[in-house]
Motif scaffolding. Structure first.
Motif, short mmCIF file in Angstrom:
data_model
loop_
_atom_site.label_atom_id
_atom_site.label_comp_id
_atom_site.label_asym_id
_atom_site.label_seq_id
_atom_site.Cartn_x
_atom_site.Cartn_y
_atom_site.Cartn_z
N GLY A 154 -11.71 -40.41 12.39
CA GLY A 154 -10.91 -40.10 11.21
C GLY A 154 -9.42 -40.04 11.49
O GLY A 154 -9.00 -39.85 12.64
N ASN B 57 -6.15 -31.67 14.29
CA ASN B 57 -5.08 -31.03 13.51
C ASN B 57 -3.73 -31.37 14.09
O ASN B 57 -3.21 -30.70 14.98
CB ASN B 57 -5.30 -29.52 13.49
CG ASN B 57 -4.41 -28.83 12.45
OD1 ASN B 57 -3.70 -29.48 11.70
ND2 ASN B 57 -4.47 -27.51 12.44
N ARG C 225 -12.54 -34.58 8.79
CA ARG C 225 -11.31 -33.87 9.10
C ARG C 225 -11.57 -32.82 10.18
O ARG C 225 -12.71 -32.47 10.47
CB ARG C 225 -10.76 -33.18 7.85
CG ARG C 225 -10.39 -34.09 6.70
CD ARG C 225 -10.14 -33.28 5.43
NE ARG C 225 -9.35 -32.08 5.70
CZ ARG C 225 -8.01 -32.05 5.68
NH1 ARG C 225 -7.33 -33.14 5.40
NH2 ARG C 225 -7.37 -30.91 5.94
N LYS D 26 -7.60 -37.68 10.27
CA LYS D 26 -7.26 -36.26 10.33
C LYS D 26 -8.34 -35.48 11.10
O LYS D 26 -8.59 -34.32 10.84
CB LYS D 26 -7.11 -35.70 8.92
CG LYS D 26 -5.95 -36.31 8.14
CD LYS D 26 -5.82 -35.71 6.74
CE LYS D 26 -4.56 -36.20 6.04
NZ LYS D 26 -4.57 -37.65 5.79
N ILE D 27 -8.96 -36.15 12.05
CA ILE D 27 -10.09 -35.55 12.76
C ILE D 27 -9.63 -34.45 13.72
O ILE D 27 -10.41 -33.59 14.13
CB ILE D 27 -10.91 -36.63 13.50
CG1 ILE D 27 -12.30 -36.10 13.84
CG2 ILE D 27 -10.18 -37.14 14.74
CD1 ILE D 27 -13.30 -37.17 14.16
N ASP E 233 -11.29 -29.82 9.85
CA ASP E 233 -11.94 -28.64 9.29
C ASP E 233 -13.37 -28.89 8.81
O ASP E 233 -14.02 -27.96 8.32
CB ASP E 233 -11.10 -28.03 8.16
CG ASP E 233 -10.71 -29.04 7.09
OD1 ASP E 233 -11.16 -30.20 7.17
OD2 ASP E 233 -9.96 -28.67 6.17
#
Length: 210
Positions: free
Chosen positions: A204, A209, A186, A206-207, A188
């Protein structure tokens, strides 16, 4: 460092690029792990990403489920690769297995169809035994595959738990092929993954934001 954004259709691609995605993997049906998107989605995405100078890899997978494909499915995959070539995709993503090993015959056939396209062997790799993963790295290197997308372990494990095995795969690959860590990376935790792995790429949904 390249952050590859795994996109389900076109919807979030503009925002992902704005947020720092350096490459797109384009899929449909992520609930099934990703299948081939439609002609229209591929065309629209490539029109946009080429304008932004962002490489785009298209998933070649005719259905969800396992990674063993029959003759009809192989024909579908070849036709979809041909579409990707005509639309000037940068590369394709696929993975084919047979009885616990690579489906060597089908993979070679798809590679011939792909010609100059970059090829990523996807997370079908994670279905192989650890011993066969090392053998598969050698085989895929010998056949010109550019990278392997892997979670480094079972889908039930976190990417952080799998870092020791990912390190071993990267060390064994020794620059001959890119080991692309993915699933659970992610925005984060991506910097943590990069800092612990000698890897220049990560993947990913959600790699970045978005």
């Amino acid at each position: 460092m390249i952050k590859e954004f795994c996109a389900e259709n076109f919807e979030h691609i503009p925002q992902a690029i704005e947020a720092g995605a350096g490459r797109i993997e384009l899929c449909d049906n992520l609930a099934e792990g990703g299948t081939t998107p439609s002609y229209g989605v591929i065309k629209q995405t490539l029109s946009y990403t080429k304008e932004k100078n962002i490489p785009t890899m298209v998933m070649i997978r005719p259905r969800g489920g396992n990674f063993e494909y029959d003759e009809a499915e192989a024909t579908i995959m070849k036709a979809d690769i041909e579409i990707c070539k005509k639309l000037h995709a940068d590369g394709i993503v696929f993975g084919c297995l047979k009885a616990g090993w690579l489906d060597e015959e089908l993979i070679q056939s798809l590679l011939e169809q792909a010609e100059a396209l970059d090829v990523t062997f996807h997370m079908a790799f994670d279905e192989l035994s650890v011993e066969n993963q090392y053998r598969a790295i050698d085989w895929l290197v010998d056949h010109g595959v550019k990278r392997i997308l892997t979670h480094g372990g079972s889908a039930k494990t976190t990417i952080v738990e799998n870092i020791p095995h990912l390190k071993k795969l990267i060390s064994y690959a020794n620059g001959r092929i890119i080991i692309l860590p993915g699933a659970g990376i992610r925005f984060d935790n991506v910097n943590q993954v990069f800092s612990q792995l000698d890897s220049s790429e990560a993947h990913g949904t959600k790699i970045v934001n978005v």
